[in-house]
Every structure is written in C-alpha cells, then in structure tokens.
Enzyme design. Sequence first.
Site, mmCIF file in Angstrom:
data_model
loop_
_atom_site.group_PDB
_atom_site.id
_atom_site.type_symbol
_atom_site.label_atom_id
_atom_site.label_comp_id
_atom_site.label_asym_id
_atom_site.label_seq_id
_atom_site.Cartn_x
_atom_site.Cartn_y
_atom_site.Cartn_z
ATOM 1 C CB SER A 70 49.297 72.502 25.806
ATOM 2 O OG SER A 70 48.120 72.186 25.738
ATOM 3 C CG ASP A 102 50.295 65.163 24.784
ATOM 4 O OD1 ASP A 102 50.963 65.462 23.841
ATOM 5 O OD2 ASP A 102 49.399 65.867 25.383
ATOM 6 C CG HIS A 126 49.035 68.655 22.333
ATOM 7 N ND1 HIS A 126 48.873 68.063 23.633
ATOM 8 C CD2 HIS A 126 48.780 69.664 22.294
ATOM 9 C CE1 HIS A 126 48.520 69.012 24.513
ATOM 10 N NE2 HIS A 126 48.484 70.298 23.726
#
Length: 332
Positions: free
Chosen positions: A275, A168, A138
């Site tokens: 992230s 992911d 992402h």
Amino acid sequence: MTESFHRSGEYENPYEGQQQAPVNPEWPPPPAYAPAHAPHPKKRGRGPLALLAAVAIVAAAIGGGTAYGIQELTGNDTVASSSTSTNVVPSSQKGTVSGVAKAVSPSIVEISADSNAGSSTGSGVIITGDGEIITNNHVISGASQIKVTTNDGKSYSAKVVGTDSKKDLALIKLENAAGLKAATLGDSAGVQVGDEVVAIGSPEGLSGTVTSGIISALDRDVTVSTDESQGQQQGQQGGEWPFEFGGREFNGDTGSNTTTYKALQTDASLNPGNSGGALIDMNGNIIGINSAMYSAAGASSSAAAGSVGLGFSIPINTVKADLAKLRAGSTD
C-alpha cells in the site's frame, strides 16, 4: 541561456574608410549620420529573442504536462510530471522489468507507522528531491510516529503534511532530507487494458520488492474506510487493509464511514505492505499508487495465503489533481 549578446558599440564596420559598392545596387546607401533617436540595436534585437525564450519555456512546460513545474520551476520541491510517456528507463533497457526496477527503485521507500494500537508497514513514492512522499492515507492514519527507509538503507523521521481520506491519499515530508531521486509522475489517462506494469513496494516489510503484470481493468469502483480507527486496526491485523469491491468485502469490515474512488486494476502481485507503493509503466513513469489488494493471508489454510492477482491502484492523475490540496495541509 547559452546565447550571447553584443553591447552597444561592439559592432565594427570592416569597410570603414573604404569605398565599397553595395551588394545590391537597389539598396540605398546608409545615411552619413545616425538618425536622431535611433532605436538601440540591443533593445531592438532582444524583444523577439526574449519573447522566443518565453514561448520556449511555456511550450516545454505544456509539452511535459508540468502544471506543477510551472508552479515551481526551480528548487528541490519541483515535481517531475509528464502528460506523455517519458523514457525514464535507459534505451538499452527499455521495456524490461529489470530496467524499470533499476530506474525507479531509488524513488520508492518503506514506511513504518507507529500508533497506540501497534505498528504497520507500507510504502511510498518520493516526488521531490527534498523528501516529499506520496502514500495512502490508511498507511499513516492514526500514527504518532513515522519512520521512512529509503532504497539505499538510510532512515528518516517524517511528518504528515496533508491527508485526503476520501481519495485514500497522504503527503508526508522527510526531515533533513536532500538530494533524493524523485519519481516521474506519468499520465494515467493513457493507460489501456493489457498494458504491462511493474509494482514496487515493501510487502510484509520486504523493502524494494519488484513484481510485474498487466492492467486488468480500468475505472473499478473501490470502497475503503475513512475511519482513523481502521488504520489502527491495520496494525493489529498485520497490514491487511479492508476494502469493498463489487458488493463484497475483502480483508475484513470497512466500518461505517467509507469512500469510493475509481481505480486501476492489476494482476501484478501485491501483498500487505505494498500500500502506497508505485505502479509503473514500462518506460518508468508512475501511473498509480497501489492502495488495495485482496489477501488470503488470514485464511486458515497456509496454501491459500499470498497474492491472488487482484490489486487496485489510485490513478496518478487523481494524485496530481490532489497534490496542491495536500501541500496546503488538508486534513480531510
């Protein structure tokens, strides 16, 4: 190898021409002539030695859990991987947050991804000296241009090698990079609740930020979007990535296409921009890739903003199992 071998004819008899009694009278004296077709002493000696060296290499590979090391024993694209806890941190600083930060920070990068919807910031982990980097899917989803800044301030352009939206995960590769410090990938199967951990990433674009905490829980079911459009929305929302946990939505709507994976839960402070960064054990091994965190940054009250100690990380064993697929150019 440091061992040396004598060539044929290099061995000399110091007692040649002298009458010497054998050391053991029961031993027969050597023949007066060399038997026909006698085995060459070099060949006879090297067989066991060569076998021993091969066994040593295999034993070292198995002992280090280097399934990827066997695949690529040499070169800049070798992944440092361990099935046990390797002491990346110097012994004098072992078990300290500062020791972990100093040892691992050079292997963590900031990622800026530009898309039609804007730009977003995330983090990544260098896994090879020539610039292979693991991050979240992402972070780079929908990106038309990717820029990476290393811990020492150098900037590189990067290309996507492979993606796996179901986990992911994404693998990107820096252009014209060499001599980078690769992180050591540990073993998330040995992680226990209560273990101390360190997180390194670029929350809100503050590169090289270090936080610490513990493993709060194991095998948490975390649901994230697999839509590329969600990655574009991330740029509009300032980096808050929506996810579902325990039947509840956090940071917005995940959309209609989602995937669920097992995650490590940590109370180490994580914020938008973390992230793709690293979750690290106290010996300096990467045990997870930080992927989702509850953020109250969009709340109406400024006092509610910031990390609330609810973060999730993709176990590093999941990453290692997916690496060959990513390197092969997967676009799942």
